[in-house]
Design an enzyme around this catalytic site. Structure first.
Site, mmCIF file in Angstrom:
data_model
loop_
_atom_site.group_PDB
_atom_site.id
_atom_site.type_symbol
_atom_site.label_atom_id
_atom_site.label_comp_id
_atom_site.label_asym_id
_atom_site.label_seq_id
_atom_site.Cartn_x
_atom_site.Cartn_y
_atom_site.Cartn_z
ATOM 1 N N ILE A 129 0.815 -1.215 0.000
ATOM 2 C CA ILE A 129 0.000 0.000 0.000
ATOM 3 C C ILE A 129 0.844 1.259 0.000
ATOM 4 O O ILE A 129 0.324 2.365 -0.021
ATOM 5 C CB ILE A 129 -0.991 0.018 1.187
ATOM 6 C CG1 ILE A 129 -0.253 -0.212 2.499
ATOM 7 C CG2 ILE A 129 -2.089 -1.010 0.998
ATOM 8 C CD1 ILE A 129 -1.160 -0.111 3.724
ATOM 9 N N GLY A 130 2.146 1.107 0.005
ATOM 10 C CA GLY A 130 2.984 2.300 -0.056
ATOM 11 C C GLY A 130 4.430 1.900 -0.212
ATOM 12 O O GLY A 130 4.824 0.769 0.088
ATOM 13 N N ARG A 131 5.196 2.818 -0.752
ATOM 14 C CA ARG A 131 6.627 2.589 -0.870
ATOM 15 C C ARG A 131 7.358 3.836 -0.451
ATOM 16 O O ARG A 131 6.875 4.936 -0.653
ATOM 17 C CB ARG A 131 7.014 2.285 -2.314
ATOM 18 C CG ARG A 131 6.821 0.867 -2.705
ATOM 19 C CD ARG A 131 7.309 0.659 -4.122
ATOM 20 N NE ARG A 131 6.426 -0.283 -4.842
ATOM 21 C CZ ARG A 131 6.490 -1.603 -4.688
ATOM 22 N NH1 ARG A 131 7.351 -2.144 -3.857
ATOM 23 N NH2 ARG A 131 5.666 -2.376 -5.359
ATOM 24 N N SER A 136 11.607 5.448 0.643
ATOM 25 C CA SER A 136 13.031 5.177 0.562
ATOM 26 C C SER A 136 13.389 4.113 1.600
ATOM 27 O O SER A 136 14.357 3.386 1.455
ATOM 28 C CB SER A 136 13.803 6.450 0.814
ATOM 29 O OG SER A 136 13.334 7.036 2.001
ATOM 30 N N PHE A 137 12.576 3.996 2.642
ATOM 31 C CA PHE A 137 12.877 3.053 3.716
ATOM 32 C C PHE A 137 12.540 1.631 3.336
ATOM 33 O O PHE A 137 13.058 0.690 3.892
ATOM 34 C CB PHE A 137 12.056 3.439 4.947
ATOM 35 C CG PHE A 137 10.604 3.602 4.619
ATOM 36 C CD1 PHE A 137 9.782 2.501 4.507
ATOM 37 C CD2 PHE A 137 10.082 4.856 4.346
ATOM 38 C CE1 PHE A 137 8.455 2.646 4.157
ATOM 39 C CE2 PHE A 137 8.751 5.006 4.007
ATOM 40 C CZ PHE A 137 7.939 3.891 3.903
ATOM 41 N N VAL A 165 5.418 -0.764 2.392
ATOM 42 C CA VAL A 165 4.388 -0.899 3.414
ATOM 43 C C VAL A 165 3.312 -1.843 2.882
ATOM 44 O O VAL A 165 2.867 -1.694 1.746
ATOM 45 C CB VAL A 165 3.748 0.470 3.741
ATOM 46 C CG1 VAL A 165 2.745 0.306 4.887
ATOM 47 C CG2 VAL A 165 4.805 1.489 4.107
ATOM 48 N N ASP A 176 10.323 14.909 8.671
ATOM 49 C CA ASP A 176 9.876 14.608 7.317
ATOM 50 C C ASP A 176 8.386 14.916 7.187
ATOM 51 O O ASP A 176 7.608 14.080 6.728
ATOM 52 C CB ASP A 176 10.196 13.161 6.953
ATOM 53 C CG ASP A 176 10.247 12.943 5.446
ATOM 54 O OD1 ASP A 176 10.284 13.952 4.686
ATOM 55 O OD2 ASP A 176 10.246 11.785 5.005
#
Ligand SMILES: *[C@@H]1O[C@H](CO)[C@@H](O)[C@H](O)[C@H]1NC(C)=O
Ligand SMILES: *[C@@H]1O[C@H](CO)[C@@H](O)[C@H](O)[C@H]1NC(C)=O
Ligand SMILES: *[C@@H]1O[C@H](CO)[C@@H](O)[C@H](O)[C@H]1NC(C)=O
Ligand SMILES: *[C@@H]1O[C@H](CO)[C@@H](O)[C@H](O)[C@H]1NC(C)=O
Ligand SMILES: *[C@@H]1O[C@H](CO)[C@@H](O)[C@H](O)[C@H]1NC(C)=O
Ligand SMILES: *[C@@H]1O[C@H](CO)[C@@H](O)[C@H](O)[C@H]1NC(C)=O
Ligand SMILES: *[C@@H]1O[C@H](CO)[C@@H](O)[C@H](O)[C@H]1NC(C)=O
Ligand SMILES: *[C@@H]1O[C@H](CO)[C@@H](O)[C@H](O)[C@H]1NC(C)=O
Length: 902
Positions: free
Chosen positions: A619-621, A623-624, A627, A739
Site C-alpha cells: 500500500i505504499g513505498r 526510501s525506507f 508498506v 519529514d
C-alpha cells in the site's frame, strides 16, 4: 477525343465559389510582438500586444506594411545583454496539435543595414536558423504536439549574428489527429513546414477565414498545360470526413491536372538533409476517375492510384534522409490530378532530463539563494549555465565561486555527473552525500572550509581527479582513498592533515600533492613533534623500494620492540573500527528488551507473514522500504512497514526507536501497534488508515480521491498541527519529525488526519538544547533552507515543512513541479509573494468561491510566515495551530450562515 477533353476542361474552369467555414477563432492567439495596442486586421483576426507573454526585449517599429497594419509595424528585438529571450505561449486551450507561426521582419529598423541571423527553439528542440539577409520578412511554421500547458519559444544569438528580432507569433489549434503519422511517437517529434501548395491555384495565398485553422496555402506556380477547378460546391457533394487534416474546401476545389499519358512533376528544393513528411490531397472533381502511379524521388510509392469521382482522400508518406525532393504522377488512365500538397521536415524533440535531476538542480539553485537563470530543461535546447550535458543527462556541474555553505543532499541525485566542481563555494563540515555519484571522474572541492573526509569516497570508483586543496581537513588521510584505482591526481595541499599517508596511495600512476599540511608524507620520520595523536611512528614501508629493508631494520632496532608492538596494535584498532559497520553491531547481543512496550506488541515473523498474506498487498513505498496491508487475528487492519536492509538501524537503535514510538499516543498521530525483529528483518506495525494520504487525496487519480472542500482542508491542517504540536511540546523528550509532508499525513475513514512516519525523528536529548546538528534528511520541496545551510535542526524546520503543506492545501499543487512557467516550479517561491500580498488568484480552482475571505487570509498569512527563510521569524507550531483553529471556526461560521455549502 481531344476536342471533348478541351470542352469539359473549359467547362470546368469557372469562378471558384469560396465557401467560408464557420470561423470563431477559437483558441487563436495572435501576438503583435512589441505592439502596444489591440487591433483587428483585414482578415478579422484580433491581434494583441505580446507584453504578457514575455518580460524582456526592446521594442521599436519598422517601415513595413503587414497585412495587419496601415501604419508602421512593431517589432521586438533582443540585445545581447539579455540572458533569456523566451516567450511562454499558453497551450492550455489547445487539445492535441497546434500550429505555431512566427514572422521575423528586419527591414533595417536599426539603420545599421545588418540583417541578423539567429536560432529559434521550441520547447526543448532547436528548430531553425533565421537569416534575414536571405529573406525579409521570414516566416516559419511549425506543427507542435501539445503535451504541456505552456510552450517556450526562445531566440538564441549566434556569434556575430546580430540581434534577434521578431514581429509576430501565432498559435492555431489544428484538428484532433491531424498530421499524426508525421508526429508519430508522440510527443517526441515536431514538424517544420517546408511547402504547402494549393495546387492549380495561382491567385495568391489563401488563409483564414478560408482555412478555419489559418494555415497559409501558397499559390501554385503558373504552369502549363492545365489546371482545373470544379464548378460545383464540393462541400455538399463530397464526403470529406476521411481527411483528418481538414483542408479548406476552396483548396480542394482546384487541382493541377495533366493530359493523358504524360507525367506531372513537382520539383521541390529542400535546404536540409533530413526526414520529411509529405501529405498529398486528391479530390475527384473530374467527370472521370483518373488512375496514376505516384513516385517520390523516382521511387514508386503508390501503383495505379485511382481518384474516385465525388470522393476526397489524402495520402501521407515519410521519406528518410533525403536532401532533394520531387513528386511525380505518372498516368495509367485518364488524367493525373493533385489538389494540394504539404511537405514538412520531421524534427526530433530531445528527451526530457529526468525529473529527479531537474528537481535536485532546482533545490540546489534555491540553496545558493541566487537566480542562476536555470529555467525549463537543463540540457535542451541549450544546457544551462554551469552545466554540461551528454544527451539528456547532466554530466558536468561547475558551481565554483558560487556561495553554498554546505553540500546539499540533492547533489547525490545527480547520478550522471562525471565532473563536479564545488571549489570556492564556502562549504564546511564533512564531505557527504556524494557516494551515489558512481560515474564521477573529477571532483573539485578546493578552497572551502571542509573539515572531514566523510566515509563515502570508497564508493566513487571512477574518480580520477580529487582536488581538496586549501580546506581545513584535519587528522589522518583515510585508507579508503587508496581503493580508488583510477585516481591519478590527489591534491591535499594546504590543509591541516597530519600523520602518514596510506601506503595504498604510494603508486606510480598517482600524483599526490601534500605541501602545506602540518605533517603529511609517506614517511613520518621527518615529523618531529606530532602533538597528541596516537599514530604509529614507524611507517616507511614502501613496497616499491625493496632495497629499503636495511633501513627498516635499523629503525626497528632503534625504536625498540615495545614501540613496534604498540604501533601494530593501534593500526589494528584503526582497521577494526573502520571495517565495523553499524548494522553489524551484533543483533544478537542487543537482546530485545520486552519488559515494557506500553501497548505495543512484539510480533513473530511468522505472525507478520500470515497477517500480510505473505506480503501480498503493497500500500505504499518509500526510501525506507515497502508498506503492506495486514490483518491481525482479531480482524484489525494494520499497515506493516518493512525496512530495506540498507536502511536498517543497528539492533539497539531499532529498539530505541520502537521504545520511543510506542510511548507516543495521540489521536492525531498514527499509533504503533507493534514490531518484529527477527530473521534480519526490522518491521513496524502501525494502525491502518483507510482514507489514504493527504497527497493522494490532493493529487491522486480522480477515482481514488475525495473532494477536499476548504473546510475539510482546514480540519486536516488543524489535526496535523495538533499532532506536530504534541511531538514538539507535549512529549518529553521533545521530538522533531524531520519529514513533514503531505504524503505523511494520513486520513481515517471519517477524514480525521493523523501524522505518520516518525522513522527519521530525532529526540532532543537534553531538555535545554535548542538544536541538534545532524545530517540533512527530508524530502525535496519541503526542506527548510536554513537547516540545509546550517544543518542545525530545530522545531522550526518542521514548521517550515508544515508551511509547505499549508501552501499545498491552499493552492492544490505539489511543492515542486516541472511544468508551467519556471517561476512556478517551486511552490514556496511562487506562492509566497501572492499570499503575502493577499492576492488569492492562486488559490486552488476547486475551492474558489467557497471560502470565507477572512478564513483564507488568516491561513495564507500563517502559511507564508511558516515558510520564512529566516527560521527565527517563523511562528512556533502552537501559534500555527491557534491561527488554523481560528480560520477553521470562521469558515464553519460562514458555512452555517448560508455561505457556499459543501
Ligand atoms: C469578425 O469576428 C467576430 C468575432 O471574432 C465576428 O463576430 C464578426 O462577425 C466577424 N466579422 C466578419 C466580417 O467576419
Ligand atoms: C533596451 O532597453 C533597455 C531598457 O529597457 C535599455 O537600457 C537598453 O539600452 C536598450 N537597448 C537597446 C539596444 O536599445
Ligand atoms: C482559454 O479559454 C478560456 C475559455 O474558453 C478563455 O477565458 C481564456 O482566455 C483562454 N485563454 C487563452 C490564453 O486563450
Ligand atoms: C464518409 O466516409 C467515411 C469513411 O471514409 C464513412 O465512415 C462515412 O459514413 C461517410 N459519410 C457519408 C455521409 O457517406
Ligand atoms: C526525381 O528525383 C530522382 C531521384 O532523386 C531522380 O532520379 C529523377 O530524375 C528526378 N525526376 C525529375 C523529373 O526531376
Ligand atoms: C488501374 O486501376 C483501374 C481502376 O482502378 C483499372 O481499371 C486498371 O486496369 C488498372 N490498371 C493497371 C495497369 O493495373
Ligand atoms: C573565490 O570567490 C571569490 C568571489 O566569490 C573571489 O573573489 C575569489 O578570488 C575566489 N577565490 C579563488 C581561489 O578562486
Ligand atoms: C579546482 O578549482 C581550483 C579553483 O577554482 C583551481 O585552481 C584548480 O585548478 C581546480 N583543480 C583541478 C584539478 O582542476
Amino acid at each position: 477525343m481531344e476536342l471533348t477533353k478541351n470542352c469539359w476542361l473549359w467547362f470546368l474552369v469557372l469562378s471558384v465559389t469560396v465557401q467560408f467555414a464557420s470561423c470563431d477563432q477559437e483558441g487563436f492567439l495572435s501576438l503583435s510582438c512589441g505592439g502596444t495596442t489591440t487591433y483587428v486586421d483585414s482578415s478579422n483576426i484580433s491581434w494583441i500586444p505580446d507584453a504578457s507573454y514575455i518580460n524582456v526585449g526592446n521594442m521599436t517599429t519598422v517601415d513595413y506594411l503587414d497585412r495587419s497594419s496601415s501604419s508602421r509595424l512593431p517589432v521586438r528585438f533582443f540585445p545581447d545583454s539579455l540572458r533569456s529571450k523566451c516567450y511562454r505561449l499558453p497551450l492550455s486551450n489547445v487539445s492535441s496539435v497546434v500550429l505555431v507561426r512566427a514572422q521575423f521582419v528586419y527591414k533595417n529598423y536599426d539603420g545599421l543595414d545588418k540583417p541578423p541571423e539567429f536560432s529559434v527553439s521550441l520547447g526543448r528542440a532547436m528548430t531553425t536558423t533565421v537569416n534575414l539577409a536571405n529573406t525579409d520578412p521570414w516566416i516559419e511554421e511549425f506543427i507542435w504536439p501539445v503535451d504541456k500547458g505552456t510552450l517556450s519559444l526562445c531566440f538564441h544569438s549566434l556569434p556575430g549574428g546580430g540581434v534577434p528580432v521578431v514581429s509576430s507569433l501565432e498559435l492555431r489549434p489544428l484538428p484532433q489527429g491531424a498530421y499524426s503519422n508525421g508526429l508519430a511517437d508522440f510527443p517526441s517529434k515536431l514538424l517544420k513546414k517546408t511547402y504547402r501548395i494549393n495546387c492549380g491555384y495561382v491567385d495568391g495565398s489563401l488563409r483564414y477565414p478560408i482555412d478555419q485553422y489559418d494555415r497559409i496555402w501558397d499559390a501554385d506556380k503558373d504552369f502549363s498545360p492545365y489546371h482545373v477547378s470544379s464548378g460545383f460546391d464540393i462541400q455538399n457533394t463530397f464526403n470529406l470526413t476521411s481527411l483528418k487534416e481538414n483542408p479548406p474546401v476552396a483548396v480542394l476545389q482546384t487541382a493541377r491536372v495533366l493530359a493523358r499519358w504524360s507525367d506531372l512533376t513537382y520539383n521541390l528544393p529542400i535546404d536540409d538533409l533530413g526526414d520529411y513528411y509529405i501529405v498529398l490531397y486528391f479530390a475527384g472533381i473530374l467527370p472521370v476517375s483518373p488512375a496514376f502511379d505516384i513516385l517520390i524521388n523516382g521511387e514508386v510509392v503508390r501503383y495505379n492510384y485511382s481518384v474516385q469521382r465525388w470522393n476526397a482522400e489524402d495520402l501521407s508518406f515519410t521519406m528518410r534522409g533525403i536532401k532533394s525532393l520531387n513528386i511525380t504522377l505518372k498516368s495509367t488512365s485518364f488524367y493525373p490530378l493533385i489538389n494540394a500538397l504539404e511537405v514538412y521536415e520531421i524534427q526530433d524533440i530531445p528527451r526530457e532530463t529526468s525529473s529527479t535531476t531537474v528537481s535536485a538542480l532546482q533545490v540546489i539553485q534555491q540553496s545558493t539563494g541566487m537566480d542562476l537563470g536555470w529555467q525549463d530543461d537543463p540540457c535542451s535546447p541549450k544546457s544551462w549555465q554551469h552545466i554540461e550535458c551528454n544527451g539528456n543527462m547532466v554530466s558536468s556541474l561547475d558551481l565554483s565561486n558560487v556561495k553554498m555553505r554546505s553540500i546539499s543532499p540533492t547533489f547525490g541525485d545527480l547520478l550522471d555527473l562525471k565532473i563536479l566542481d564545488l571549489s570556492n563555494t564556502s562549504l564546511s563540515g564533512e564531505i557527504q552525500y556524494l557516494g551515489s555519484l558512481q560515474s564521477l571522474e573529477k571532483l573539485n572541492l578546493s578552497f572551502n572550509q571542509l573539515t572531514s573526509f566523510g566515509s563515502e569516497f570508497e564508493d566513487l570508483m571512477n574518480l580520477q581527479v580529487l582536488d581538496l586543496q586549501n580546506n581545513s581537513l584535519v587528522g589522518l588521510v583515510p585508507e579508503s582513498l587508496g581503493e580508488l584505482k583510477n585516481l591519478h591526481l590527489l591534491n591535499l595541499e594546504n590543509n591541516k592533515l597530519q600523520g602518514p599517508l596510506p601506503q595504498s596511495l604510494n603508486r606510480k600512476s598517482l600524483n599526490v600533492r601534500t605541501s602545506g599540511n602540518l605533517c603529511l608524507s609517506f614517511s613520518t620520520l621527518s615529523c618531529t613533534d606530532v602533538s597528541g595523536i596516537q599514530t604509529p611512528q614507524v611507517t616507511i614501508f614502501s613496497p616499491s623500494k625493496p632495497k629499503d629493508h636495511k633501513h627498516i631494520a635499523a629503525i626497528i632496532g632503534a625504536v625498540g620492540g615495545v614501540a613496534v608492538a604498540s604501533a601494530l596494535i593501534s593500526v589494528c584498532v584503526i582497521l577494526f573500527i573502520r571495517r565495523k559497520k553499524p548494522q553489524e553491531s551484533s543483533a544478537q547481543s542487543a537482546q530485545v528488551d520486552i519488559k515494557n512496550w506500553n501497548s505495543a506488541k512484539v510480533f513473530s515473523y511468522k505472525e507478520i507473514r500470515s497477517a500480510t498474506h505473505n506480503f501480498k498487498e503493497v500500500i505504499g513505498r518509500g526510501s525506507f522500504g515497502s508498506v503492506y496491508l495486514g490483518k491481525l487475528p482479531d480482524g484489525k487492519l494494520v499497515a506493516v512497514k518493512v525496512r530495506f536492509d540498507k536502511t536498517q538501524l543497528g539492533a539497539e537503535s531499532f529498539v530505541n526507536e520502537v521504545s520511543l514510538l510506542s510511548r507516543i499516543r495521540h489521536q492525531c498521530l498514527v499509533s504503533l501497534e507493534g514490531f518484529c525483529q527477527e530473521a534480519k528483518q526490522q518491521i513496524l506495525v502501525y494502525e491502518y488508515l483507510p482514507g489514504g494520504s493527504l497527497s493522494d487525496n490532493l493529487y491522486g487519480t480522480k477515482s481514488k480521491r475525495i473532494t477536499l472542500s476548504w473546510v475539510r482542508r482546514l480540519k486536516i491542517a488543524v489535526d496535523a498541527a495538533k499532532g506536530l504540536d504534541y511531538l514538539h511540546n507535549g512529549n518529553d523528550p521533545r521530538i522533531i519529525h524531520r519529514d513533514v509532508k503531505s504524503s505523511n499525513i494520513l486520513m481515517d475513514s471519517e477524514m480525521n488526519a493523523k501524522m505518520c512516519d516518525f522513522g527519521l525523528s530525532k529526540q532532543m536529548t537534553q531538555g535545554d538544547a535548542t538544536h541538534i546538528t545532524t545530517a540533512v534528511k527530508g524530502t525535496a520541496g519541503y526542506l527548510d533552507p536554513e537547516y540545509y545551510s546550517t544543518r542545525q535542526l530545530t522545531e522550526k524546520s518542521d514548521v517550515y515543512s508544515f508551511g509547505v503543506v499549508l501552501l499545498e492545501l491552499i493552492c492544490g499543487r505539489e511543492p515542486l513541479t516541472h511544468s508551467g512557467s519556471p517561476d512556478s516550479y517551486n511552490l514556496v517561491l511562487w506562492a509566497k509573494p501572492y499570499l503575502q500580498a493577499g492576492a488569492f488568484e492562486i488559490v486552488d480552482e476547486s475551492i474558489k468561491g467557497t471560502y470565507d475571505p477572512e478564513s483564507m487570509r488568516r491561513s495564507a498569512l500563517i502559511a507564508s510566515r511558516s515558510v520564512e527563510r529566516d527560521a527565527s521569524r517563523r511562528p512556533c507550531i502552537a501559534e500555527v495551530l491557534a491561527e488554523l483553529k481560528q480560520a477553521y471556526s470562521i469558515q464553519l461560521a460562514y458555512l452555517a450562515s448560508g455561505g457556499f455549502m459543501n
